[in-house]
Design an enzyme around this catalytic site. Structure first.
Site, PDB file in Angstrom:
ATOM      1  N   LYS A  13     151.099  56.141  53.087  1.00 43.75           N
ATOM      2  CA  LYS A  13     150.857  57.077  52.627  1.00 43.75           C
ATOM      3  C   LYS A  13     151.491  58.383  52.528  1.00 43.75           C
ATOM      4  O   LYS A  13     152.342  58.622  51.531  1.00 43.75           O
ATOM      5  CB  LYS A  13     149.024  57.527  53.007  1.00 43.75           C
ATOM      6  CG  LYS A  13     147.829  56.694  52.945  1.00 43.75           C
ATOM      7  CD  LYS A  13     147.378  57.794  53.869  1.00 43.75           C
ATOM      8  CE  LYS A  13     147.409  57.849  55.156  1.00 43.75           C
ATOM      9  NZ  LYS A  13     147.512  56.407  55.959  1.00 43.75           N
ATOM     10  N   ARG A  88     139.058  61.738  56.818  1.00 47.26           N
ATOM     11  CA  ARG A  88     138.847  60.525  58.371  1.00 47.26           C
ATOM     12  C   ARG A  88     138.126  59.948  58.094  1.00 47.26           C
ATOM     13  O   ARG A  88     138.000  59.523  58.704  1.00 47.26           O
ATOM     14  CB  ARG A  88     140.636  60.865  58.476  1.00 47.26           C
ATOM     15  CG  ARG A  88     141.818  60.129  58.553  1.00 47.26           C
ATOM     16  CD  ARG A  88     142.659  60.592  60.119  1.00 47.26           C
ATOM     17  NE  ARG A  88     143.618  59.536  60.645  1.00 47.26           N
ATOM     18  CZ  ARG A  88     145.182  60.268  60.024  1.00 47.26           C
ATOM     19  NH1 ARG A  88     144.886  60.520  59.290  1.00 47.26           N
ATOM     20  NH2 ARG A  88     145.635  58.531  60.861  1.00 47.26           N
ATOM     21  N   ARG A 127     159.550  51.912  61.992  1.00 49.24           N
ATOM     22  CA  ARG A 127     159.435  52.618  60.940  1.00 49.24           C
ATOM     23  C   ARG A 127     160.479  53.746  61.958  1.00 49.24           C
ATOM     24  O   ARG A 127     160.087  53.778  63.318  1.00 49.24           O
ATOM     25  CB  ARG A 127     157.748  53.743  61.413  1.00 49.24           C
ATOM     26  CG  ARG A 127     157.865  55.289  60.862  1.00 49.24           C
ATOM     27  CD  ARG A 127     156.893  55.864  59.850  1.00 49.24           C
ATOM     28  NE  ARG A 127     155.315  55.778  60.756  1.00 49.24           N
ATOM     29  CZ  ARG A 127     154.473  56.057  60.577  1.00 49.24           C
ATOM     30  NH1 ARG A 127     154.182  56.630  59.740  1.00 49.24           N
ATOM     31  NH2 ARG A 127     153.594  55.712  61.647  1.00 49.24           N
ATOM     32  N   ARG A 160     158.330  57.197  66.094  1.00 52.31           N
ATOM     33  CA  ARG A 160     157.231  58.065  66.630  1.00 52.31           C
ATOM     34  C   ARG A 160     156.330  57.853  67.774  1.00 52.31           C
ATOM     35  O   ARG A 160     155.867  57.015  68.420  1.00 52.31           O
ATOM     36  CB  ARG A 160     155.838  58.210  65.627  1.00 52.31           C
ATOM     37  CG  ARG A 160     156.203  59.517  64.654  1.00 52.31           C
ATOM     38  CD  ARG A 160     155.238  59.348  63.597  1.00 52.31           C
ATOM     39  NE  ARG A 160     153.733  59.329  63.368  1.00 52.31           N
ATOM     40  CZ  ARG A 160     153.242  58.971  62.479  1.00 52.31           C
ATOM     41  NH1 ARG A 160     153.469  59.047  61.178  1.00 52.31           N
ATOM     42  NH2 ARG A 160     151.772  58.337  62.737  1.00 52.31           N
ATOM     43  N   ARG A 171     144.888  52.779  66.787  1.00 47.08           N
ATOM     44  CA  ARG A 171     144.325  53.255  65.610  1.00 47.08           C
ATOM     45  C   ARG A 171     144.103  52.651  64.009  1.00 47.08           C
ATOM     46  O   ARG A 171     143.437  53.234  63.487  1.00 47.08           O
ATOM     47  CB  ARG A 171     146.265  54.471  65.409  1.00 47.08           C
ATOM     48  CG  ARG A 171     146.749  55.275  65.499  1.00 47.08           C
ATOM     49  CD  ARG A 171     148.213  55.422  66.033  1.00 47.08           C
ATOM     50  NE  ARG A 171     148.799  55.641  64.215  1.00 47.08           N
ATOM     51  CZ  ARG A 171     149.876  55.141  64.282  1.00 47.08           C
ATOM     52  NH1 ARG A 171     150.793  54.859  64.464  1.00 47.08           N
ATOM     53  NH2 ARG A 171     150.076  55.621  62.739  1.00 47.08           N
TER      54      ARG A 171
HETATM   55  P1  AP5 Z   1     154.479  55.604  56.022  1.00 48.82           P
HETATM   56  O1  AP5 Z   1     154.965  56.261  54.751  1.00 48.82           O
HETATM   57  O2  AP5 Z   1     154.742  57.095  56.768  1.00 48.82           O
HETATM   58  O3  AP5 Z   1     152.819  55.244  56.142  1.00 48.82           O
HETATM   59  P2  AP5 Z   1     151.567  56.307  55.809  1.00 48.82           P
HETATM   60  O4  AP5 Z   1     150.886  55.633  55.391  1.00 48.82           O
HETATM   61  O5  AP5 Z   1     151.823  57.474  55.906  1.00 48.82           O
HETATM   62  O6  AP5 Z   1     151.084  55.916  58.138  1.00 48.82           O
HETATM   63  P3  AP5 Z   1     150.812  57.089  58.771  1.00 48.82           P
HETATM   64  O7  AP5 Z   1     150.678  55.893  60.236  1.00 48.82           O
HETATM   65  O8  AP5 Z   1     151.987  58.355  58.832  1.00 48.82           O
HETATM   66  O9  AP5 Z   1     149.722  57.014  58.892  1.00 48.82           O
HETATM   67  P4  AP5 Z   1     148.727  57.631  59.297  1.00 48.82           P
HETATM   68  O10 AP5 Z   1     147.186  57.635  59.173  1.00 48.82           O
HETATM   69  O11 AP5 Z   1     148.649  56.701  60.942  1.00 48.82           O
HETATM   70  O12 AP5 Z   1     149.429  58.980  60.416  1.00 48.82           O
HETATM   71  P5  AP5 Z   1     149.276  60.492  60.469  1.00 48.82           P
HETATM   72  O13 AP5 Z   1     150.777  61.175  60.791  1.00 48.82           O
HETATM   73  O14 AP5 Z   1     148.069  61.060  59.360  1.00 48.82           O
HETATM   74  O15 AP5 Z   1     155.369  53.651  56.015  1.00 48.82           O
HETATM   75  C1  AP5 Z   1     155.022  53.611  57.118  1.00 48.82           C
HETATM   76  C2  AP5 Z   1     156.641  52.819  57.443  1.00 48.82           C
HETATM   77  O16 AP5 Z   1     156.137  51.661  56.303  1.00 48.82           O
HETATM   78  C3  AP5 Z   1     157.445  53.584  57.063  1.00 48.82           C
HETATM   79  O17 AP5 Z   1     158.697  52.849  57.551  1.00 48.82           O
HETATM   80  C4  AP5 Z   1     157.881  53.586  55.983  1.00 48.82           C
HETATM   81  O18 AP5 Z   1     159.391  53.664  55.324  1.00 48.82           O
HETATM   82  C5  AP5 Z   1     157.735  51.862  55.217  1.00 48.82           C
HETATM   83  N1  AP5 Z   1     157.342  51.212  53.975  1.00 48.82           N
HETATM   84  C6  AP5 Z   1     155.673  52.493  52.995  1.00 48.82           C
HETATM   85  N2  AP5 Z   1     156.196  51.332  52.135  1.00 48.82           N
HETATM   86  C7  AP5 Z   1     156.572  50.666  52.118  1.00 48.82           C
HETATM   87  C8  AP5 Z   1     156.798  49.118  51.374  1.00 48.82           C
HETATM   88  N3  AP5 Z   1     156.035  49.603  50.010  1.00 48.82           N
HETATM   89  N4  AP5 Z   1     157.426  48.212  51.240  1.00 48.82           N
HETATM   90  C9  AP5 Z   1     157.589  48.357  52.842  1.00 48.82           C
HETATM   91  N5  AP5 Z   1     157.909  49.400  53.546  1.00 48.82           N
HETATM   92  C10 AP5 Z   1     157.266  50.244  53.343  1.00 48.82           C
HETATM   93  O19 AP5 Z   1     148.095  60.658  61.191  1.00 48.82           O
HETATM   94  C11 AP5 Z   1     148.983  60.507  63.180  1.00 48.82           C
HETATM   95  C12 AP5 Z   1     147.609  61.215  63.848  1.00 48.82           C
HETATM   96  O20 AP5 Z   1     147.363  61.896  63.855  1.00 48.82           O
HETATM   97  C13 AP5 Z   1     146.396  60.235  63.622  1.00 48.82           C
HETATM   98  O21 AP5 Z   1     146.490  58.873  64.609  1.00 48.82           O
HETATM   99  C14 AP5 Z   1     145.063  61.509  64.536  1.00 48.82           C
HETATM  100  O22 AP5 Z   1     145.254  61.464  65.597  1.00 48.82           O
HETATM  101  C15 AP5 Z   1     146.236  62.707  63.864  1.00 48.82           C
HETATM  102  N6  AP5 Z   1     145.133  62.734  62.739  1.00 48.82           N
HETATM  103  C16 AP5 Z   1     145.825  63.118  61.581  1.00 48.82           C
HETATM  104  N7  AP5 Z   1     145.232  63.558  60.773  1.00 48.82           N
HETATM  105  C17 AP5 Z   1     143.741  63.838  61.071  1.00 48.82           C
HETATM  106  C18 AP5 Z   1     142.581  64.134  60.921  1.00 48.82           C
HETATM  107  N8  AP5 Z   1     142.015  64.022  59.393  1.00 48.82           N
HETATM  108  N9  AP5 Z   1     141.547  63.899  61.110  1.00 48.82           N
HETATM  109  C19 AP5 Z   1     141.710  63.548  62.839  1.00 48.82           C
HETATM  110  N10 AP5 Z   1     142.974  63.299  63.220  1.00 48.82           N
HETATM  111  C20 AP5 Z   1     143.941  63.402  62.521  1.00 48.82           C
END
Ligand code: AP5
Length: 213
Positions: A13, A88, A127, A160, A171
């Protein structure tokens, strides 16, 4: 363009939202990044969020609604937005629907980034973020040149806190239980578009643009 990127942790994402923002100028709004900024700033809210995020749990819905309402109320959001990591839960999706109704800016689409669960684990454990540029990298998937570009300029490849195997499993379970039902939620509203988010980043981006028309 007003879209939600829906998908499991590691589905790409953030990677795709940043590309869309760079190439189309649509602002990316990552609730995860906003929360990490609050953690880094050491605010009371940030301290609470830190514990929740490190446990792999979700920050309460009412708090997240406050965060996203403030962001979408800003003037640039009227031109369009990419929501990355929000909604979410069903409650967040309902709150978002109501908020966008009030603002008169309904959602164009919710794009589901579909990736096999085994691949997610590898993407997340691998990552890294470049400490100099903030670029998202991966020790398994980025090219040696991309990784070198960061380290040879004096940057570090930072992992991270929540990207350890135990928290990742948590997660992914939280995603299955609380976020996956949103696929049906947006399907019922005729807003869901699903893309295959496996394969090279540029190919996934091409599929995303195609889905968005
Ligand atoms: P990346 O693009 O970073 O993936 P992502 O889908 O953004 O994954 P996240 O881990 O950031 O999502 P998340 O939902 O767990 O975390 P968030 O920060 O939102 O890609 C991942 C890796 O893969 C990278 O190394 C990239 O280079 C690689 N990659 C990407 N595409 C690729 C491809 N095509 N081929 C190969 N490699 C690839 O949330 C973190 C925490 O915050 C949550 O756990 C929660 O506690 C809190 N939080 C956030 N939002 C909310 C909400 N709305 N409600 C409640 N709590 C929340």
């Amino acid at each position: 363009m007003r879209i939600v990127l829906l998908g499991a942790p590691g589905s790409g994402k953030g990677t795709q939202a940043k590309k869309l923002m760079a190439e189309r100028g649509v602002p990316q709004n990552s609730t995860g990044d906003m929360l990490r900024e609050a953690v880094a700033a050491g605010t009371r809210f940030g301290q609470k969020a830190k514990a929740i995020m490190e446990a792999g749990e979700l920050v309460p819905d009412d708090i997240m609604l406050g965060v996203i309402s403030e962001r979408l109320g800003q003037s640039d959001a009227s031109e369009g937005f990419i929501l990355d990591g929000f909604p979410r839960t069903r409650q967040q999706a309902l709150d978002l629907e109501e908020l966008l109704d009030q603002l008169g800016t309904p959602l164009d689409a919710a794009v589901l980034m579909d990736v096999d669960f085994d691949i997610l684990m590898k993407r997340l454990t691998g990552r890294r973020t470049c400490s100099l540029t903030g670029k998202l990298l991966n020790i398994y998937f980025s090219s040696p040149e991309e990784l070198d570009e960061c380290t040879s300029a004096g940057g570090e490849l930072v992992q991270r806190e929540d990207d350890n195997e135990e928290t990742i499993r948590k997660r992914l379970n939280v995603y299955r239980r609380q976020t996956e039902p949103l696929i049906r939620f947006y399907q019922q509203r005729g807003r869901l578009k699903a893309i295959d988010a496996e394969g090279p980043i540029d190919e996934v981006y091409g599929r995303l643009l195609e889905a968005l028309g």
